[in-house]
Scaffold this motif. Structure first.
Motif, mmCIF file in Angstrom:
data_model
loop_
_atom_site.group_PDB
_atom_site.id
_atom_site.type_symbol
_atom_site.label_atom_id
_atom_site.label_comp_id
_atom_site.label_asym_id
_atom_site.label_seq_id
_atom_site.Cartn_x
_atom_site.Cartn_y
_atom_site.Cartn_z
ATOM 1 N N VAL A 107 -3.150 0.516 7.225
ATOM 2 C CA VAL A 107 -4.169 0.279 6.206
ATOM 3 C C VAL A 107 -5.426 0.818 6.089
ATOM 4 O O VAL A 107 -6.588 0.310 6.179
ATOM 5 C CB VAL A 107 -4.496 -1.370 6.376
ATOM 6 N N LYS A 108 -5.433 2.139 6.063
ATOM 7 C CA LYS A 108 -6.528 2.890 5.973
ATOM 8 C C LYS A 108 -7.259 2.885 4.341
ATOM 9 O O LYS A 108 -6.477 2.678 3.401
ATOM 10 C CB LYS A 108 -6.222 4.536 5.980
ATOM 11 N N ARG A 109 -8.482 3.003 4.425
ATOM 12 C CA ARG A 109 -9.161 2.992 3.155
ATOM 13 C C ARG A 109 -8.786 4.604 2.767
ATOM 14 O O ARG A 109 -9.138 5.561 3.547
ATOM 15 C CB ARG A 109 -10.692 3.023 3.332
ATOM 16 N N PHE B 165 -8.453 -4.504 2.695
ATOM 17 C CA PHE B 165 -9.750 -3.673 2.310
ATOM 18 C C PHE B 165 -10.266 -4.592 0.985
ATOM 19 O O PHE B 165 -9.333 -4.794 -0.007
ATOM 20 C CB PHE B 165 -9.706 -2.115 2.271
ATOM 21 N N ALA C 138 -1.012 6.609 5.485
ATOM 22 C CA ALA C 138 -2.207 5.988 5.614
ATOM 23 C C ALA C 138 -1.962 4.533 5.596
ATOM 24 O O ALA C 138 -2.635 3.640 6.108
ATOM 25 C CB ALA C 138 -3.087 6.411 4.514
ATOM 26 N N GLN D 208 0.760 -1.264 -0.051
ATOM 27 C CA GLN D 208 -0.086 -0.083 0.013
ATOM 28 C C GLN D 208 0.850 1.383 -0.039
ATOM 29 O O GLN D 208 0.679 2.367 -0.619
ATOM 30 C CB GLN D 208 -0.887 0.062 1.145
ATOM 31 N N ASN E 117 -9.987 5.541 10.215
ATOM 32 C CA ASN E 117 -10.007 4.197 9.547
ATOM 33 C C ASN E 117 -10.003 4.547 8.115
ATOM 34 O O ASN E 117 -9.771 3.625 7.243
ATOM 35 C CB ASN E 117 -11.346 3.519 9.945
#
Lengths: 475, 287
Positions: free
Chosen positions: B251-253, A460, B247, A242, B228
């Motif tokens: 592991v943020k959206r 996610f 972020a 990420q 979050n």
């Protein structure tokens, strides 16, 4: 106790070959990376030599996927894409026994699991998603949702074929092309899937499968011409991916680690709960991101449940993955075995009470006897960190509120379980547990029609169901 | 012409339902489009952002647990109260954005209508985005969308009211709570909006509004472990990649909106979807 005669599945069924090559642009080719030797974790013998990709091979594969996307796959009507994907589902079914034996050889999982879960569910994923290919306009993302382009996919070693299916099937159904890297220790079934894809006559470059280690995965996910990245694996690596993708605009979905709470109330049907707990943590040797690794049991029944659990676990048969009576197979790698040992030692050092099944273990190979820790507190590493092995940590609670608080006391949020006869309590718990999947009075159920994926640091995006299509559409 | 001296408003932050000054004691001058002084706004700090996250987390349980019907009525109430203060917002938008009154009117009207649009979504999201899953076995399986949690929102820098409403409403419609960093140079309509929120049955802490330097505060929210999700809409271009990298640590959206998003057109569901988790529940069937 029952006496069992050995009931081994024949390894000849796997059609094991001495060499496997990567699959790029519709052809099997030698990679220019250092070849890897994949071993049988149950015996430590070398199964085959597998060629791996170098950075330039990754580039070649991405270029092939791009060409296939631009020239063929993105232009093909969904109804035609569908038929290719249906073909793959059928061929997996036809070669199910071969794939199951090969999976158990390469991964170490019991044949009854690869035969009854991994392979049929992999086929089901292709079958399910094939049907979506010409119905995407009905999926709720607008009348004509578009694919993203080239999908770079990196999958783990715990469900090698199944994870390939979870990744490839929705990508193709939505009109994307694929470059997929199977895990370093379990590349074989993905390469047989490549053979199936070749025999199904998919246009060259639509699916490319290139084995290798983490550097190959990084080269795929960071490649400038990849539009979409899907990763299943550890939270640690997920965060790195990420971070690396920051600012690139690539669409990302992550399916990462977990530390699921399996909550048992005092009114639960205990014998069923015991089966569910055992399935929750010992299925696939506990190499499951959604494993029920934290048992939260109501204090009033803790002793009774623990005794029943130990009796049941003592009957689990640990050993030859190819034996149809085996319940718990081999740990996938020496590295993973070391990690499990290290974490269980920390459990003892931190004061938890260890109980280990008295089952005999084979002399060779990587095995770990089913283990249960009681008197576990929330601060211990065995209650916080993902062990990814056949190790259960038992904690207790008194009230439903306490159960919820303890269940949610983790940065993860992939799955949870709840056991009670009271329907309203199930729904009350299911609403409050912050996890992507809640199994009530059951555990570890998977289906292509049911979305799967995590909250918080479990990642996610979802895989499966209508919801799962979003990951592969430009919406 | 009256020679009465008007009472000027002090613009403060909006945290946990209260209107504190920045704990840093700082403020900064806000100008109209021609450079004339409008007011001083509080210059929020790292500590203000953390207090706001605490307030948002505290409010999350009851707001996410409220019925969708209830949330719908609260959002509709915001539209009602906003309508009642329409003239005030027209003046503020005209001053902040340097547009003619007629243009400002249409912006305010669109902002009011946006609340109505999202108010109507609250009790339809689960029906449209959820599912009953036809699994191959004796199980009942269903999936429902649930709010992600605390969302850090970097509000658009240009569209000081309509853009602001367009990024807040979809966050809270589904039950999330949020910490909003307003437009840096056009913060005043946001603070006036917080007065609307405070008098519209929106529970304290559901929306927290911080004015100040986006580039100073945003990194703290991007790396905050109890946030979050992150909406990058109003992020300076030069900061986007860094914020996304931060972020990733938890592991943020991350919502990376389309460049030059047009807030005048009716939205689609993408902003609602961005802050939802799907929860799948299984139970055996049998007698």
């Amino acid at each position: 106790m029952w006496e069992y005669a050995p009931a081994p599945e024949s390894r000849d069924i796997a059609n094991l070959k001495p060499n496997y090559r990567m699959f790029v642009d519709g052809k099997f080719v030698e990679g220019s990376g250092e070849p890897l030797k994949t071993i049988n974790p149950a015996t430590e013998e070398v199964l085959a030599e597998v060629s791996t990709a170098s950075a330039s091979d990754v580039d070649t594969a991405v270029k092939a996927a791009r060409r296939a996307y631009d020239r063929v796959w993105s232009k093909m009507p969904g109804s035609e894409r569908a038929k290719y994907i249906y073909r793959i589902a059928r061929q997996i079914q036809e070669r199910a026994r071969e794939l199951a034996v090969l999976e158990s050889l390469d991964n170490g999982k019991p044949i009854k699991e690869s035969r009854d879960v991994d392979v049929p569910t992999a086929a089901a994923h292709f079958f399910y998603h094939a049907g979506w290919a010409d119905k995407l306009g009905y999926a709720g993302y607008g009348p004509d949702p578009k694919p993203l382009g080239v999908a770079g996919q990196v999958i783990p070693w715990n469900f090698p074929l199944l994870m390939a299916a979870w990744k490839i099937a929705p990508a193709l159904a939505c009109g994307n092309t694929v470059v997929l890297k199977p895990a370093e220790t379990t590349p074989l079934t993905a390469l047989v899937l490549a053979e199936i894809i070749q025999q199904c006559d998919l246009p060259p470059g639509v699916v490319n499968i290139i084995p290798g280690a983490g550097d190959v995965g990084a080269a795929i996910t960071e490649h400038g011409d990849v539009n979409k990245v899907a990763f299943t694996g550890s939270t640690e690596v997920g965060k790195i991916i990420q971070g690396k993708l920051a600012g690139t605009g690539k669409k990302l979905t992550l399916e990462l680690g977990g530390k699921a709470a399996n909550v048992v109330f005092d009114d639960a049907p205990l014998d069923q709960a015991v089966e569910g707990i055992v399935n929750g943590i010992f299925f696939n040797q506990g190499h499951v991101c959604c494993a029920g690794s934290r048992l939260l049991v109501q204090e009033s029944i803790a002793d009774e449940l623990l005794a029943k659990l130990q009796t049941r676990i003592n009957t689990l048969r640990v050993g030859d993955p190819l034996d149809k009576n085996t319940d718990v197979g081999a740990i996938n790698s020496r590295e993973q075995l070391v990690k499990i040992k290290e974490l269980t030692e920390s459990g003892e050092a931190e004061g938890a009470q260890r109980w280990t099944s008295s089952c005999p273990l084979p002399d060779k190979g990587f095995f770990f006897a089913p283990t249960v820790f009681s008197n576990v507190s929330q601060a211990m590493r065995i209650a916080r960190e993902e062990i990814f092995g056949p190790v259960l940590s038992v904690l207790t609670f008194r009230t439903p509120e306490e159960a919820v608080a303890k269940a949610n006391n983790t940065p993860y949020g992939l799955s949870a379980g709840v056991w009670t006869e009271k329907g309203s309590r199930i729904l009350w718990m299911a609403q409050r547990m912050r996890a992507g999947v809640v199994w009530s009075n059951t555990f570890n159920r998977f289906d292509p029609a049911a979305p799967f994926g995590g909250y918080q640091e479990s990642g996610f995006g979802r895989e499966g169901g209508r919801t799962g299509l979003e990951a592969y559409l430009d919406v | 012409m009256s020679d009465r001296v008007t009472v000027a408003k002090t613009y403060k932050l909006y945290i946990g339902g209260a209107f504190p000054r920045s704990e840093s004691g700082r403020s900064y001058p806000v100008s109209d489009s021609k450079g004339g002084f409008l007011a001083n706004a509080a210059q929020g700090s790292r500590k203000d952002a953390r207090d706001a996250v605490t307030a948002a987390r505290k409010a999350f349980g009851s707001w996410s647990g409220a019925t969708a019907y209830n949330r719908g009525q609260v959002l509709y109430r915001v539209a009602e109260v906003l309508e009642g203060r329409r003239e005030q917002f027209i003046t503020e938008v005209a001053q902040s954005e340097g547009v003619q009154l007629k243009k400002a009117q249409s912006v305010v009207d669109a902002a009011i209508d946006r609340w109505v649009w999202y108010a109507g979504w609250t009790d339809k999201i689960a029906a449209v985005l959820g599912s009953s899953n036809p699994v191959a076995g004796p199980y009942f399986s269903f999936s429902t969308p649930e709010p992600t949690g605390v969302v850090a929102v970097l509000a658009p820098q240009q569209s000081s009211l309509l853009g602001l409403v367009s990024v807040i409403a979809p966050v809270i419609a589904s039950g999330n709570t949020c910490v909003v960093i307003t437009s840096q140079d056009r913060p005043l309509p946001a603070i006036t909006l917080s007065e609307v929120l405070a008098t519209s049955d929106v529970p304290g802490g559901v929306v927290n509004i911080i004015t100040g330097r986006t580039a100073e505060i945003a990194p703290w929210l991007a790396s905050h472990a109890d946030v979050n999700a992150l909406d990058l809409t109003g992020s300076p271009e030069s900061l986007r990649a860094d914020l996304e990298r931060s972020a990733a640590g938890t592991v943020k959206r991350v919502l990376r909106n389309k460049v030059n998003e047009d807030f005048t057109v009716t939205p689609d569901l993408s902003r609602i979807r961005a802050y939802l988790e799907t929860k799948t529940v299984w139970h055996p069937t049998g007698v």
